[in-house]
Design a protein around this motif. Structure first.
Motif, PDB file in Angstrom:
ATOM      1  N   HIS A 154       8.184  -5.033   4.600  1.00  0.00           N
ATOM      2  CA  HIS A 154       9.180  -4.090   4.094  1.00  0.00           C
ATOM      3  C   HIS A 154       8.510  -2.737   3.995  1.00  0.00           C
ATOM      4  O   HIS A 154       7.362  -2.634   3.562  1.00  0.00           O
ATOM      5  CB  HIS A 154       9.669  -4.563   2.713  1.00  0.00           C
ATOM      6  N   ALA A 155       9.217  -1.666   4.407  1.00  0.00           N
ATOM      7  CA  ALA A 155       8.619  -0.333   4.369  1.00  0.00           C
ATOM      8  C   ALA A 155       9.616   0.675   3.807  1.00  0.00           C
ATOM      9  O   ALA A 155      10.810   0.608   4.088  1.00  0.00           O
ATOM     10  CB  ALA A 155       8.179   0.090   5.769  1.00  0.00           C
ATOM     11  N   LEU A 156       9.099   1.588   2.981  1.00  0.00           N
ATOM     12  CA  LEU A 156       9.898   2.645   2.367  1.00  0.00           C
ATOM     13  C   LEU A 156       9.129   3.957   2.456  1.00  0.00           C
ATOM     14  O   LEU A 156       7.911   3.970   2.635  1.00  0.00           O
ATOM     15  CB  LEU A 156      10.173   2.326   0.888  1.00  0.00           C
ATOM     16  N   LEU A 157       9.847   5.060   2.303  1.00  0.00           N
ATOM     17  CA  LEU A 157       9.239   6.389   2.208  1.00  0.00           C
ATOM     18  C   LEU A 157       9.638   6.988   0.868  1.00  0.00           C
ATOM     19  O   LEU A 157      10.817   6.984   0.516  1.00  0.00           O
ATOM     20  CB  LEU A 157       9.716   7.282   3.356  1.00  0.00           C
ATOM     21  N   TYR A 158       8.679   7.483   0.094  1.00  0.00           N
ATOM     22  CA  TYR A 158       8.917   8.083  -1.224  1.00  0.00           C
ATOM     23  C   TYR A 158       8.708   9.588  -1.103  1.00  0.00           C
ATOM     24  O   TYR A 158       7.592  10.035  -0.839  1.00  0.00           O
ATOM     25  CB  TYR A 158       7.928   7.523  -2.244  1.00  0.00           C
ATOM     26  N   ARG A 159       9.767  10.376  -1.299  1.00  0.00           N
ATOM     27  CA  ARG A 159       9.667  11.842  -1.217  1.00  0.00           C
ATOM     28  C   ARG A 159       9.773  12.425  -2.625  1.00  0.00           C
ATOM     29  O   ARG A 159      10.782  12.264  -3.303  1.00  0.00           O
ATOM     30  CB  ARG A 159      10.766  12.423  -0.340  1.00  0.00           C
ATOM     31  N   PHE A 160       8.718  13.116  -3.059  1.00  0.00           N
ATOM     32  CA  PHE A 160       8.682  13.768  -4.363  1.00  0.00           C
ATOM     33  C   PHE A 160       9.172  15.197  -4.200  1.00  0.00           C
ATOM     34  O   PHE A 160       8.663  15.933  -3.360  1.00  0.00           O
ATOM     35  CB  PHE A 160       7.247  13.783  -4.918  1.00  0.00           C
ATOM     36  N   THR A 203       0.837  -1.200   0.000  1.00  0.00           N
ATOM     37  CA  THR A 203       0.000   0.000   0.000  1.00  0.00           C
ATOM     38  C   THR A 203       0.868   1.246   0.000  1.00  0.00           C
ATOM     39  O   THR A 203       1.874   1.311   0.708  1.00  0.00           O
ATOM     40  CB  THR A 203      -0.901   0.032   1.260  1.00  0.00           C
ATOM     41  N   PHE A 204       0.488   2.216  -0.825  1.00  0.00           N
ATOM     42  CA  PHE A 204       1.078   3.561  -0.808  1.00  0.00           C
ATOM     43  C   PHE A 204       0.037   4.491  -0.206  1.00  0.00           C
ATOM     44  O   PHE A 204      -1.086   4.571  -0.702  1.00  0.00           O
ATOM     45  CB  PHE A 204       1.376   4.047  -2.230  1.00  0.00           C
ATOM     46  N   VAL A 205       0.406   5.211   0.870  1.00  0.00           N
ATOM     47  CA  VAL A 205      -0.501   6.182   1.485  1.00  0.00           C
ATOM     48  C   VAL A 205       0.258   7.477   1.718  1.00  0.00           C
ATOM     49  O   VAL A 205       1.463   7.451   2.004  1.00  0.00           O
ATOM     50  CB  VAL A 205      -1.108   5.671   2.815  1.00  0.00           C
ATOM     51  N   PRO A 206      -0.431   8.626   1.609  1.00  0.00           N
ATOM     52  CA  PRO A 206       0.237   9.903   1.900  1.00  0.00           C
ATOM     53  C   PRO A 206       0.644   9.956   3.364  1.00  0.00           C
ATOM     54  O   PRO A 206      -0.095   9.497   4.234  1.00  0.00           O
ATOM     55  CB  PRO A 206      -0.816  10.958   1.596  1.00  0.00           C
ATOM     56  N   LEU A 207       1.796  10.507   3.613  1.00  0.00           N
ATOM     57  CA  LEU A 207       2.273  10.671   4.977  1.00  0.00           C
ATOM     58  C   LEU A 207       1.572  11.883   5.584  1.00  0.00           C
ATOM     59  O   LEU A 207       1.471  12.925   4.928  1.00  0.00           O
ATOM     60  CB  LEU A 207       3.785  10.886   4.960  1.00  0.00           C
ATOM     61  N   ALA A 208       1.095  11.747   6.784  1.00  0.00           N
ATOM     62  CA  ALA A 208       0.370  12.839   7.447  1.00  0.00           C
ATOM     63  C   ALA A 208       1.193  14.122   7.419  1.00  0.00           C
ATOM     64  O   ALA A 208       2.369  14.115   7.753  1.00  0.00           O
ATOM     65  CB  ALA A 208       0.049  12.461   8.884  1.00  0.00           C
ATOM     66  N   GLY A 209       0.584  15.186   6.964  1.00  0.00           N
ATOM     67  CA  GLY A 209       1.235  16.489   6.971  1.00  0.00           C
ATOM     68  C   GLY A 209       2.107  16.782   5.772  1.00  0.00           C
ATOM     69  O   GLY A 209       2.709  17.841   5.693  1.00  0.00           O
ATOM     70  N   SER A 210       2.211  15.861   4.825  1.00  0.00           N
ATOM     71  CA  SER A 210       3.037  16.128   3.646  1.00  0.00           C
ATOM     72  C   SER A 210       2.463  15.442   2.413  1.00  0.00           C
ATOM     73  O   SER A 210       2.586  14.229   2.261  1.00  0.00           O
ATOM     74  CB  SER A 210       4.468  15.644   3.865  1.00  0.00           C
ATOM     75  N   PRO A 211       1.850  16.213   1.517  1.00  0.00           N
ATOM     76  CA  PRO A 211       1.275  15.609   0.313  1.00  0.00           C
ATOM     77  C   PRO A 211       2.331  15.102  -0.667  1.00  0.00           C
ATOM     78  O   PRO A 211       2.005  14.391  -1.603  1.00  0.00           O
ATOM     79  CB  PRO A 211       0.460  16.751  -0.299  1.00  0.00           C
ATOM     80  N   ARG A 212       3.602  15.443  -0.448  1.00  0.00           N
ATOM     81  CA  ARG A 212       4.667  15.008  -1.363  1.00  0.00           C
ATOM     82  C   ARG A 212       5.453  13.807  -0.848  1.00  0.00           C
ATOM     83  O   ARG A 212       6.481  13.449  -1.421  1.00  0.00           O
ATOM     84  CB  ARG A 212       5.643  16.154  -1.625  1.00  0.00           C
TER      85      ARG A 212
END
Length: 128
Positions: free
Chosen positions: A73-79, A41-50
């Protein structure tokens, strides 16, 4: 007909939500191979739409004895804008090492301690 997302905004939108996945695992050094089957699952991180939080959960089955175990496994994707100033965009992918987080934590503070996994350069004019 499916088309490759051409902008950062399109890629972010495309990734959101649940996915089903199967991966082939080959560890040449250790002589192991197997498969991973599960959901992601990809979900927006609270407080940051990017920033998107990615999590996959499933079962690994190792060959040849077919031993299996649960895996996560967990990752964070920052645009964001590429740092080279060419007007392009980059998705920086970080390992999410599972540091205990407060629900109201800001994305910037969450990313501060994470390790960079890889980045993806995107040529596109729109912002996410």
């Amino acid at each position: 007909m499916w088309t490759t997302p051409a902008t950062p905004a399109a890629l972010l939108s495309y990734l959101l939500g649940p996915w089903t996945l199967t991966k082939t695992l080959t560890y040449t050094r250790g002589g192991l191979s197997g498969t991973f089957r599960g959901d992601a699952t990809f979900v927006p991180l609270a407080g940051s739409p990017r920033v998107l939080a990615y999590e996959e959960k499933g079962k690994v089955t190792l060959e040849p004895d077919m031993e299996s175990f649960d895996a996560r496994h967990a990752l964070l994707y920052r645009f964001g804008e590429a740092e080279d100033g060419d007007g392009g965009w980059r998705v920086a992918v970080f390992f999410d090492d599972g540091v205990k987080r407060e629900p109201a934590a800001l994305a910037a503070s969450m990313l501060a301690g994470e390790r960079l996994f890889h980045s993806i350069d995107i040529d596109g004019a729109s912002t996410p």
